[in-house]
Design an enzyme around this catalytic site. Structure first.
Site, PDB file in Angstrom:
ATOM      1  N   GLU A 287      -3.931  16.554   8.364  1.00 35.32           N
ATOM      2  CA  GLU A 287      -3.500  17.647   7.505  1.00 35.32           C
ATOM      3  C   GLU A 287      -4.258  18.953   7.741  1.00 35.32           C
ATOM      4  OE1 GLU A 287      -0.945  17.738   5.503  1.00 35.32           O
ATOM      5  OE2 GLU A 287      -0.391  15.635   5.809  1.00 35.32           O
TER       6      GLU A 287
ATOM      7  N   SER B 272      12.520 -30.990 -35.993  1.00 39.31           N
ATOM      8  CA  SER B 272      11.452 -31.911 -36.410  1.00 39.31           C
ATOM      9  C   SER B 272      10.051 -31.341 -36.224  1.00 39.31           C
ATOM     10  CB  SER B 272      11.570 -33.227 -35.638  1.00 39.31           C
ATOM     11  OG  SER B 272      12.753 -33.894 -35.987  1.00 39.31           O
TER      12      SER B 272
END
Length: 814
Positions: free
Chosen positions: A101, A474
């Protein structure tokens, strides 16, 4: 400000000095450019924006959710970003970025004059745009300017660049760039990109990995290593060469980097643990506190979730659901697409089709290429070709039949699901329609350790742990038995398992003849045997003796809502409505000695600077938290231990080889819901399975067959290093002939030692208040079959159930 004119003169002198050393066209261009820039600077500089936002750089930081050990389990916000100070950015990452860059970043003053003129010449010569932006110029452009390509924007960019260089140091500018630049997959900054693409901290990057990431700023999509691996590698090799050319690495390091094989995360996610329902629960809570700021302030939320247990719970639930799914009828391919004959076009069509059918964990999507009765050839994305034969075709025999309906038949262009079997062979399967839920909690303080709200969060975001109100069947019986202990019942109290009948006048709706599963009755039996076998007639007689009003009030001690459990006899068979989260909290009362603990999941919230905004204090149990007497909890453990030792959940102790396991199975009317709720004294967990739009899971499906195995799989890992905890008797209980009793209710005292409560048509059962024999009236929640959940290999007892009026349980949304 005082410095603008000085900056203007400096720029002009530098441009003149540089151009005087050049010749010909270069000199002419440079002089002309210098004059134009100087005039522009004088006019535009005063109107430049302030840069206070960069001098006190505070980017948008996402909300992150972590497990208790620090593993990331969720991230929310438009930008994925980890703000990293320049001192913590590794040299290799900085070198890779500078090499590609702005290699002269630390030597120029913000504008690379050589690069500007070189770009201008290239643009004139080739007629195409070529950039010459320094890192400082990119920071200026990204922070304040649009991406428009014009001379005026470029002028403002240069002006802002000088302003930044005047106010900020080089390190500050580079720090902003390294944290700010967009790198694809919602990643902003190299720290976030490192975790997203490579699943590691930036400090651990190799030269090759750093070079790959450094190639992203120019074009995050074009050089994305996930979607464009070839182009990404070409640019990576170029950046390695640039690093060598600029002296950042040696020839030997460059050679090694060129040869390194990179492992890129295919999903682009830095989250390893499937805890989507946990993360979403936390997100909702944090958003309620902080509003939209929750997604930008960089809040970190530490949860109580154990990453290992969460992962085990996730896979255990999916395994259980897929085990059930393999027994279901094949519903057919998910879609049919037309495939061209040309190979290249064919692959493009397959890739396009599969984008709409993403992989779901281990269930992978593919498109059928060839079919016969003994072989199916399919293709996945990226031209991966697979062949399914033998047992791998068993789940889809109906789709291979000549008589198969068009929507079921497997043929070229069918979009299917494939998965690997334990034998590493391919099989064709399908996405399940059935849902499930799993939640685990520390019963000593209420901390949620694992929560899986469904088969797949992306498929169904409805959290069945917290939002699904279902009949417990149950699995609700222990709370009725707990109330009975307070009325003088003991583990050895004998109750008659004999038929009961309630006429329409008694029920207020319709006659009710509850039954045990299989239609058999065993006569008088002790209470601990009745619970272990899940005998419905005994439960109903116990409830009639206790009184439904009393029992309805008693269950609220465990956190249940009285209005969801109407005061009628079917309540005892689990006809009310609960959530899995309620159930795990309720069973924790038995596990911790009788204390009510509220589930919690957020332990700490900090901001981006590490300041603590909220911290939960671990609950210390005391009498203010007491729900039931410690003696009651102790005796209930004895009863629930019998269930896991010799009853409907006998597979638990038999498989895990430990005696400190307690719990109860549950299966509702017509096998619409299946449950297992259980605990070890340090860990409680609940499993539920069912369809969102309630329908039967199948006549032979039970809590013991579907839900219990999931619980066992989880506990196998969760309790691996936990020592067996023997029961410790509290004060106020006595042991007689191996069984425990309250001191005031020794054998033969208190309630009748042998309750022969047999209701006759039109008669109120002996010992029951006038309205307690009635069933549920019209419009109320009614009874369930409460099917026995025995595993055939461990219990040959008859499977009890109860036929009841039609159920009206709360239903989860589709």
């Amino acid at each position: 400000m005082a410095y603008p004119m000085t900056q203007l003169l400096t720029l002009l002198l530098r441009l003149l000095k540089w151009t005087l050393g050049a010749m010909g066209l270069l000199l002419t261009l440079a002089l002309s450019g210098a004059i134009l820039v100087a005039v522009g600077l004088a006019v535009a500089y005063p109107s430049l924006p302030e840069i206070t936002e960069l001098t006190d750089y505070r980017p948008k930081l996402p909300l992150r959710v972590y497990a208790s050990d620090g593993q990331l389990i969720g991230e929310f916000g438009e930008e994925r970003r980890n703000l990293t100070p320049i001192a913590d950015i590794p040299k290799v990452m900085k070198d890779a970025v500078l090499a590609i860059e702005d290699a002269r970043f630390y030597s120029h003053s913000g504008v690379d004059y050589r690069g500007l003129v070189r770009a201008a010449l290239a643009n004139l010569d080739k007629g195409k745009s070529q950039g010459a932006s320094t890192i400082t110029m990119q920071v200026a452009r990204n922070a304040y300017l649009s991406s428009e390509k014009s001379y005026s924007r470029k002028l403002f960019e240069v002006l802002l660049t000088f302003k930044l260089e005047h106010v900020l140091s080089k390190d500050q500018i580079l720090e902003i760039y390294m944290n700010q630049v967009f790198l694809g997959n919602r990643a902003y900054g190299f720290a976030a990109a490192s975790e997203i693409y490579f699943g590691k901290k930036m400090q651990r990057l190799s030269i090759a990995e750093a070079a790959m990431l450094a190639g992203l700023p120019k074009a995050p999509s074009a050089y994305n290593p996930i979607s464009n691996p070839h182009r990404a590698m070409v640019r990576q090799q170029y950046i390695i060469a640039r690093m060598l050319e600029n002296g950042f690495i040696t020839e030997e390091e460059a050679a090694t980097a060129r040869q390194q094989e990179l492992k890129v995360r295919s999903g682009g996610s830095n989250i390893n643990v499937h805890a989507e329902y946990v993360a979403e629960t936390v997100r909702q809570s944090v958003y309620a506190q902080y509003g939209e700021g929750a997604y930008t302030r960089g809040l970190d939320v530490r949860t109580t979730v154990n990453a290992v247990q969460q992962s085990v719970a996730y896979h255990a639930l999916r395994k259980g659901i897929m085990g059930y799914e393999r027994r279901q009828i094949y519903r057919g391919p998910e879609e049919f697409v037309e495939l061209p004959q040309d190979t290249v076009d064919e692959q493009d069509a397959i890739d396009e089709a599969l984008q709409g059918h993403p992989d779901n964990g281990e269930l992978l999507s593919a498109v059928v290429l060839e079919v016969d009765k003994k072989r199916v050839v399919a293709m996945r994305q990226n031209s991966e070709r697979i062949e399914i034969t033998g047992e791998g075709l068993n789940p889809v025999q109906s789709g291979l039949s000549d008589k198969a309906q068009p929507k079921i038949r497997l043929r070229r262009g069918a979009v299917i699901r494939v998965a690997k079997t334990p034998n590493d062979e391919w099989e064709i399967t399908q996405l399940p329609q059935v849902e499930g839920a799993f939640v685990a909690m520390d019963p000593r303080d209420g901390a949620i350790l694992a929560m899986v709200g469904g088969f797949d969060f992306n498929k169904n975001k409805f959290n069945h742990v917290t939002q699904a109100w279902r009949q417990p069947g149950s699995s609700f019986k222990p709370f009725i038995y707990s109330s009975a202990l307070e009325k003088g019942f003991t583990p050895t109290t004998v109750v008659n398992d004999a038929p009961l009948f309630f006429d329409a006048a008694s029920t207020g709706s319709q006659p009710w003849t509850p039954k045990n599963y299989g239609g058999k009755f065993e006569g008088p039996m002790q209470l601990h045997t009745a619970l272990a076998k899940s005998v419905n007639m005994v439960t109903l007689r116990v409830l009639m003796s206790v009184g439904v009003r009393y029992a309805q009030g008693w269950i609220t001690r465990f956190g249940f809502d009285a209005d969801r459990h109407p005061a009628y006899l079917p309540m005892g068979l689990g006809a009310g409505a609960v959530t899995p989260m309620q159930m795990v909290a309720a069973y924790s009362v038995f596990a911790n000695g009788g204390y009510r603990v509220n589930p919690w999941i957020i332990s700490k919230i900090t901001d981006q600077m590490g300041n603590t905004l909220q911290e939960s204090q671990i609950l210390e149990l005391d009498e203010s938290n007491r729900a039931i007497d410690e003696r009651n909890a102790f005796v209930m453990r004895r009863l629930l231990g019998e269930v896991t030792r010799s009853g409907t959940a006998a597979k638990a102790q038999a498989t895990l080889k430990r005696t400190d396991l307690y719990g109860k199975t549950g299966t509702t009317n017509d096998s619409i819901d299946t449950w297992f709720a259980g605990f070890q004294p340090t860990l409680a967990a609940v499993v539920w399975m069912g369809y969102d739009a309630p329908r039967s899971l199948g006549d032979k499906e039970t809590g013991g067959g579907l839900s219990l195995p999931i619980w066992i799989t989880f506990m196998e890992t969760a309790l691996k290093d936990v020592p067996v905890e023997p029961p410790v008797a509290p004060e106020g209980v006595v042991n007689v002939a191996g069984d425990w009793y309250f001191e005031e209710f020794p054998p033969g005292a208190g309630a009748s030692h042998k309750l022969d409560l047999v209701a006759q048509p039109g008669n109120v059962p002996v010992g029951a208040p006038g309205n307690l024999h009635a069933g549920a009236p019209t419009g109320a929640a009614s009874g369930t079959r409460a099917k026995q959940d025995a595993d055939a290999s461990h219990s040959a007892q008859a499977k009890p159930s109860a036929d009841a009026p039609p159920t009206l349980a709360d239903k989860a949304p589709h």
